[in-house]
Design an enzyme around this catalytic site. Structure first.
Site, short mmCIF file in Angstrom:
data_model
loop_
_atom_site.label_atom_id
_atom_site.label_comp_id
_atom_site.label_asym_id
_atom_site.label_seq_id
_atom_site.Cartn_x
_atom_site.Cartn_y
_atom_site.Cartn_z
N THR A 68 -60.67 -12.01 19.21
CA THR A 68 -59.34 -11.45 19.39
C THR A 68 -58.30 -12.37 18.76
O THR A 68 -58.64 -13.31 18.03
CB THR A 68 -59.08 -11.12 20.89
OG1 THR A 68 -57.84 -10.42 20.99
CG2 THR A 68 -59.05 -12.35 21.77
N LYS A 72 -59.00 -12.60 14.17
CA LYS A 72 -59.73 -11.42 13.67
C LYS A 72 -59.90 -11.39 12.15
O LYS A 72 -60.86 -10.82 11.66
CB LYS A 72 -59.02 -10.14 14.12
CG LYS A 72 -59.22 -9.81 15.58
CD LYS A 72 -58.61 -8.46 15.91
CE LYS A 72 -58.67 -8.17 17.39
NZ LYS A 72 -58.12 -6.86 17.72
N GLY A 132 -45.11 -0.72 13.31
CA GLY A 132 -45.75 -2.02 13.14
C GLY A 132 -46.63 -2.02 11.90
O GLY A 132 -47.07 -0.95 11.43
N GLY A 135 -51.91 -6.72 12.33
CA GLY A 135 -53.37 -6.59 12.29
C GLY A 135 -53.87 -5.25 12.76
O GLY A 135 -54.64 -4.57 12.05
P1 NAP Z 1 -49.57 -8.74 14.88
O1 NAP Z 1 -50.54 -8.75 13.77
O2 NAP Z 1 -48.96 -10.02 15.33
O3 NAP Z 1 -48.39 -7.71 14.48
C1 NAP Z 1 -47.24 -7.64 15.28
C2 NAP Z 1 -46.35 -6.49 14.80
O4 NAP Z 1 -45.24 -6.39 15.72
C3 NAP Z 1 -45.74 -6.69 13.41
O5 NAP Z 1 -45.64 -5.45 12.77
C4 NAP Z 1 -44.35 -7.25 13.74
O6 NAP Z 1 -43.36 -6.99 12.76
C5 NAP Z 1 -44.01 -6.47 14.99
N1 NAP Z 1 -43.00 -7.17 15.79
C6 NAP Z 1 -43.19 -8.29 16.54
N2 NAP Z 1 -42.02 -8.64 17.12
C7 NAP Z 1 -41.10 -7.72 16.74
C8 NAP Z 1 -39.72 -7.54 17.03
N3 NAP Z 1 -39.06 -8.36 17.85
N4 NAP Z 1 -39.08 -6.48 16.46
C9 NAP Z 1 -39.73 -5.62 15.64
N5 NAP Z 1 -41.05 -5.74 15.34
C10 NAP Z 1 -41.72 -6.79 15.88
O7 NAP Z 1 -50.21 -8.10 16.22
P2 NAP Z 1 -51.45 -7.08 16.32
O8 NAP Z 1 -52.70 -7.84 16.42
O9 NAP Z 1 -51.29 -6.05 15.27
O10 NAP Z 1 -51.20 -6.44 17.78
C11 NAP Z 1 -50.08 -5.59 18.05
C12 NAP Z 1 -50.19 -5.03 19.46
O11 NAP Z 1 -51.35 -4.19 19.56
C13 NAP Z 1 -50.35 -6.09 20.55
O12 NAP Z 1 -49.51 -5.75 21.61
C14 NAP Z 1 -51.79 -5.98 20.98
O13 NAP Z 1 -51.99 -6.27 22.35
C15 NAP Z 1 -52.05 -4.49 20.75
N6 NAP Z 1 -53.49 -4.24 20.54
C16 NAP Z 1 -54.12 -3.43 21.44
C17 NAP Z 1 -55.47 -3.17 21.30
C18 NAP Z 1 -56.15 -2.26 22.30
O14 NAP Z 1 -57.39 -2.25 22.37
N7 NAP Z 1 -55.40 -1.48 23.04
C19 NAP Z 1 -56.20 -3.74 20.26
C20 NAP Z 1 -55.54 -4.57 19.36
C21 NAP Z 1 -54.17 -4.81 19.51
P3 NAP Z 1 -43.10 -8.02 11.53
O15 NAP Z 1 -44.15 -7.71 10.51
O16 NAP Z 1 -41.73 -7.69 11.09
O17 NAP Z 1 -43.22 -9.40 12.09
#
Ligand code: NAP
Length: 292
Positions: A68, A72, A132, A135
């Site tokens: 995680t 990843k 978003g 990842g």
């Molecule tokens: P990540 O790679 O860190 O991407 C984060 C995203 O959020 C980016 O698009 C970022 O935009 C945006 N963001 C963060 N802060 C922001 C703000 N203040 N205003 C606007 N946009 C903002 O994270 P990830 O791994 O993709 O995960 C994203 C979410 O999915 C997490 O909450 C995670 O828990 C959830 N998730 C759930 C599962 C499940 O099984 N349900 C699996 C995987 C992930 P920028 O590009 O502009 O920074």
């Protein structure tokens, strides 16, 4: 908990931080119900030590590993084989031991698909917004392209990242209508259209439970279904805004459970029935309510 003895196998999850993971609840429930002699534990891996951790777990005959945040993508450099879909997504969340090391898979995409099917959220011929471009948004974009969404719009605070993702997906799926939009330009969408919106940012996660990626009510009047990948809290602000505007709202807990079930099936060879998958979901939901 299963009785631990000389034949007990170990599975686990690499993360940093990993202390709040719900994966042990999923896998240890499945182990108990399928009678497998295994335990699933969290492994807090220090940054800079991932490849050593991968080598060490293979040397110790560990049955399987989930990966995680934040590893990843980085973990792909430490594997001897990567499944073609995981390569496309550019992220691996499941390691399966093979001769000489691990093969990497991505079960997030399929887990989300199973969850959406069960929640009766249709993708084909839908106009879909991805909020978003991080990842998990990559896995979402590939899923939508695979399942014939009519149009995909990737909306991100950093527009460049959304554009890059749209281009990469288009390279794999040239016939898919996919484009990028800056979060600040979101009002340009407000016409007569209604969208399925998949919330793939980390906004609204505990402790910031009163935040949503978009706060303007007018946005939600254009959303017929909002699928939030966040699951802590279970009732996110994004879901509330969708529901207040007569849309259907879902959280990401079912996706989490299904991605775990798919990993478990790969490691153990057990086929988890639909009935047991539903029981696992109920168990984890209760666990989340008590421990969230
Ligand atoms: P990540 O790679 O860190 O991407 C984060 C995203 O959020 C980016 O698009 C970022 O935009 C945006 N963001 C963060 N802060 C922001 C703000 N203040 N205003 C606007 N946009 C903002 O994270 P990830 O791994 O993709 O995960 C994203 C979410 O999915 C997490 O909450 C995670 O828990 C959830 N998730 C759930 C599962 C499940 O099984 N349900 C699996 C995987 C992930 P920028 O590009 O502009 O920074």
């Amino acid at each position: 908990m299963n009785k631990i003895n000389g034949n007990t196998r170990i599975c686990g999850v690499f993360g940093n931080p990993v202390e709040h993971t719900m994966s042990p609840a999923i896998h240890n429930f499945l182990a108990e119900r399928t009678g497998q002699n295994l335990v699933y534990v969290p492994f807090h891996v220090e940054r800079g030590h991932l490849s050593e951790a991968v080598k060490g777990t293979h040397a110790m005959n560990i049955l399987g590993i989930n990966v995680t945040v934040p590893f990843k993508t980085e973990v792909m450099d430490s594997l001897c084989e990567i499944d073609s879909m995981a390569k496309k997504i550019g992220a691996v969340n499941t390691l399966v031991p093979i001769q000489g090391g691990f093969k990497g898979y991505n079960t997030d995409m399929q887990g989300l698909y199973k969850a959406m099917c069960e929640d009766q959220v249709k993708i084909s011929d839908e106009k879909v917004l991805i909020l978003g471009a991080g990842g998990v948004a990559r896995a979402v974009a590939i899923l939508l392209a695979e399942k014939n969404a009519k149009e995909i719009i990737i909306i991100n605070r950093t527009e460049e990242k959304a554009k890059n993702l749209a281009e990469e997906v288009n390279a794999f799926y040239p016939n898919v209508h996919i484009r990028a939009l800056a979060l600040s330009d979101i009002a340009s969408l407000y016409g007569n259209e209604k969208y399925l919106a998949i919330q793939a940012t980390n906004i609204g996660m505990y402790p910031n439970i009163d935040d949503a990626v978009v706060m303007e009510e007018s946005f939600y009047q254009h959303i017929h279904t909002g699928y939030d990948l966040v699951f802590n809290p279970l009732d996110t602000k994004f879901m509330q805004l969708v529901q207040q505007n007569k849309g259907r709202g879902f959280n990401g807990l079912k996706m989490l459970v299904y991605q775990g079930i798919l990993s478990y099936e790969m490691w153990t060879g057990c086929a988890i029935s639909d009935a047991l998958a539903k029981e696992a979901y109920s168990f984890v939901l209760q666990y989340a309510k008590e421990n969230g």
